[in-house]
Enzyme design. Structure first.
Site, PDB file in Angstrom:
ATOM      1  N   HIS A  30      -3.271  -9.349  -5.183  1.00 46.52           N
ATOM      2  CA  HIS A  30      -3.147 -10.768  -4.867  1.00 46.52           C
ATOM      3  C   HIS A  30      -4.532 -11.369  -5.054  1.00 46.52           C
ATOM      4  O   HIS A  30      -5.530 -10.782  -4.633  1.00 46.52           O
ATOM      5  CB  HIS A  30      -2.680 -10.917  -3.423  1.00 46.52           C
ATOM      6  CG  HIS A  30      -2.298 -12.299  -3.017  1.00 46.52           C
ATOM      7  ND1 HIS A  30      -1.879 -13.260  -3.918  1.00 46.52           N
ATOM      8  CD2 HIS A  30      -2.258 -12.895  -1.795  1.00 46.52           C
ATOM      9  CE1 HIS A  30      -1.581 -14.369  -3.256  1.00 46.52           C
ATOM     10  NE2 HIS A  30      -1.818 -14.171  -1.976  1.00 46.52           N
ATOM     11  N   GLU A  78      28.090 -15.474  -0.701  1.00 48.13           N
ATOM     12  CA  GLU A  78      28.526 -15.614  -2.086  1.00 48.13           C
ATOM     13  C   GLU A  78      27.337 -15.695  -3.034  1.00 48.13           C
ATOM     14  O   GLU A  78      27.363 -15.146  -4.134  1.00 48.13           O
ATOM     15  CB  GLU A  78      29.414 -16.850  -2.244  1.00 48.13           C
ATOM     16  CG  GLU A  78      30.005 -16.986  -3.642  1.00 48.13           C
ATOM     17  CD  GLU A  78      31.009 -18.135  -3.754  1.00 48.13           C
ATOM     18  OE1 GLU A  78      31.452 -18.406  -4.882  1.00 48.13           O
ATOM     19  OE2 GLU A  78      31.347 -18.747  -2.721  1.00 48.13           O
ATOM     20  N   GLY A 135       0.813  -1.208   0.000  1.00 50.05           N
ATOM     21  CA  GLY A 135       0.000   0.000   0.000  1.00 50.05           C
ATOM     22  C   GLY A 135       0.844   1.254   0.000  1.00 50.05           C
ATOM     23  O   GLY A 135       0.566   2.216  -0.728  1.00 50.05           O
ATOM     24  N   SER A 151      -3.969  -6.907   4.579  1.00 48.94           N
ATOM     25  CA  SER A 151      -3.518  -8.293   4.608  1.00 48.94           C
ATOM     26  C   SER A 151      -4.681  -9.196   4.207  1.00 48.94           C
ATOM     27  O   SER A 151      -5.848  -8.791   4.245  1.00 48.94           O
ATOM     28  CB  SER A 151      -3.043  -8.668   6.011  1.00 48.94           C
ATOM     29  OG  SER A 151      -4.150  -8.708   6.910  1.00 48.94           O
ATOM     30  N   SER A 180      34.576 -21.755 -12.486  1.00 51.18           N
ATOM     31  CA  SER A 180      35.674 -22.708 -12.629  1.00 51.18           C
ATOM     32  C   SER A 180      35.155 -24.042 -13.140  1.00 51.18           C
ATOM     33  O   SER A 180      33.989 -24.396 -12.933  1.00 51.18           O
ATOM     34  CB  SER A 180      36.370 -22.921 -11.284  1.00 51.18           C
ATOM     35  OG  SER A 180      35.551 -23.678 -10.408  1.00 51.18           O
ATOM     36  N   GLN A 227      -8.498  -8.394   4.846  1.00 52.68           N
ATOM     37  CA  GLN A 227      -9.508  -8.270   3.802  1.00 52.68           C
ATOM     38  C   GLN A 227     -10.774  -9.032   4.188  1.00 52.68           C
ATOM     39  O   GLN A 227     -11.889  -8.542   3.973  1.00 52.68           O
ATOM     40  CB  GLN A 227      -8.961  -8.773   2.471  1.00 52.68           C
ATOM     41  CG  GLN A 227      -7.919  -7.857   1.865  1.00 52.68           C
ATOM     42  CD  GLN A 227      -7.426  -8.324   0.514  1.00 52.68           C
ATOM     43  OE1 GLN A 227      -8.043  -9.173  -0.130  1.00 52.68           O
ATOM     44  NE2 GLN A 227      -6.314  -7.774   0.059  1.00 52.68           N
TER      45      GLN A 227
END
Length: 349
Positions: A124, A248, A42, A99, A270, A103
């Protein structure tokens, strides 16, 4: 518009160039967009629309934390900031961004304001697709549309401010005015999307619930945790285990995969890493695919919805959530992560 062709699959996507800002403003010139809810979606969507010159008002519980946050963002009580009911009354487009549990709770109070010709907008498909559990059944004389950013509201706002855009889907559940699709696409770009692809409410919610429980959040954290624990059990330091598991991946490899694809990543690492990845990815796929099949079945049958509504509607939900999040935050893996992140060059004083 651009057509994406993958094997025998064809789909049309809409690009931002198809909806320049003047076109968006023209389509929405007679609308007042009432955003109900000021959570991450929102907030991000409403601020982007305001910056794009779209008439926007906010609907919230008065005097709560979100109310204060909205005021700090420049929304003015009585002018652009109202109660849920007042905003829904004034809006011609009601962006229902509470949420999923919220709702369901507020639907009886909001429904009377959904008068003929208005549009009810979701990001959604949850409440519509699982109406047997939520009770959200819109009147027949309004448009029911969806624009669903493929990322958090934080990303919606950040990418907009960077001059970029987030990928989003759009859908029409009900076209009462003949303008539902045009409204959905205009709003989809007004909130900061880079491009839009068409879907249905059902497909959106099935893919979304599967994705966030799967590779977007649930599965990826489960894999990280499993690898971290194996490394630690075999004598590796917390720092080494975290670097090889999370740092990583997020700081080096994932951005390159996003830019160039997995095949490029395999071709540019590699030969030892290349060989190992090629030998092992199918084993991980075969091990996890049954879990994903169970997950999708749980989504499709509504079991995930039942649990979400049940747990998220409890009066002690916030307290229990904080306990679960604290358990993750205070775990060794993420304490190691906090220490490692502090050593990144951008975090050095």
């Amino acid at each position: 518009m651009k057509e994406i062709v993958v094997d025998d699959s064809r789909e049309v996507v809409y690009e931002r160039s198809d909806y320049p800002i003047d076109k968006i403003r023209s389509i929405l010139k007679d609308e007042t967009v009432a955003v109900l809810g000021y959570g991450v979606q929102g907030r991000g969507q409403s601020l982007n629309m305001r910056d794009n010159g779209i008439p926007v008002i906010i609907g919230l519980r008065r005097e709560g934390r979100s109310w204060d946050l909205a005021i700090s963002d420049g929304w003015v009580p009585g002018k652009t900031l109202f109660s849920y009911e007042d905003a829904a009354d004034k809006g011609t487009v009601i962006q229902y961004l509470l949420s999923d549990a919220g709702q369901k709770e507020f639907w009886p109070k909001i429904k009377p304001f959904l008068t003929k010709g208005k549009a009810l907008y979701f990001s959604h498909g949850f409440s519509i697709v699982y109406a047997d559990q939520t009770g959200v059944v819109p009147p027949k004389d309004i448009d029911v549309i969806l624009a669903a950013p493929k990322g958090s509201g934080t990303s919606v706002r950040r990418l907009f401010l960077e001059g970029k855009g987030i990928n989003s889907s759009f859908a029409v559940h009900q076209d009462a005015t003949g303008r539902a699709a045009e409204r959905a696409r205009a709003l989809g770009f007004a909130i900061g999307s880079g491009y839009l692809f068409e879907t249905t409410f059902t497909k959106e919610v099935y893919s979304d619930l599967t994705g966030e429980r799967g590779v977007l959040m649930g599965a990826i954290y489960g894999l990280w945790l499993a690898q971290y624990e194996v490394l630690r059990a075999n004598g590796h330091s917390a720092s080494e285990a975290f670097n090889e598991t999370v740092e990583e991946a997020t700081q080096s490899l994932y951005p390159l995969i996003a830019e160039n694809g997995m095949d490029w990543m395999y071709a540019n690492c590699s030969t030892t890493a290349q060989r190992g990845a090629l030998d092992w990815f199918k084993k991980f796929r075969d091990a996890s695919k049954p879990v994903f099949e169970d997950l999708y079945h749980s989504v499709k049958t509504g079991e995930e919805t039942r649990r979400t509504l049940e747990v998220n509607s409890r009066t002690d939900y916030r307290e229990q959530l904080e306990k679960e999040l604290a358990e993750i935050r205070d775990s060794e893996m993420w304490r190691a992560g906090k220490a490692v992140r502090s050593l990144r060059p951008e975090n050095q004083v």
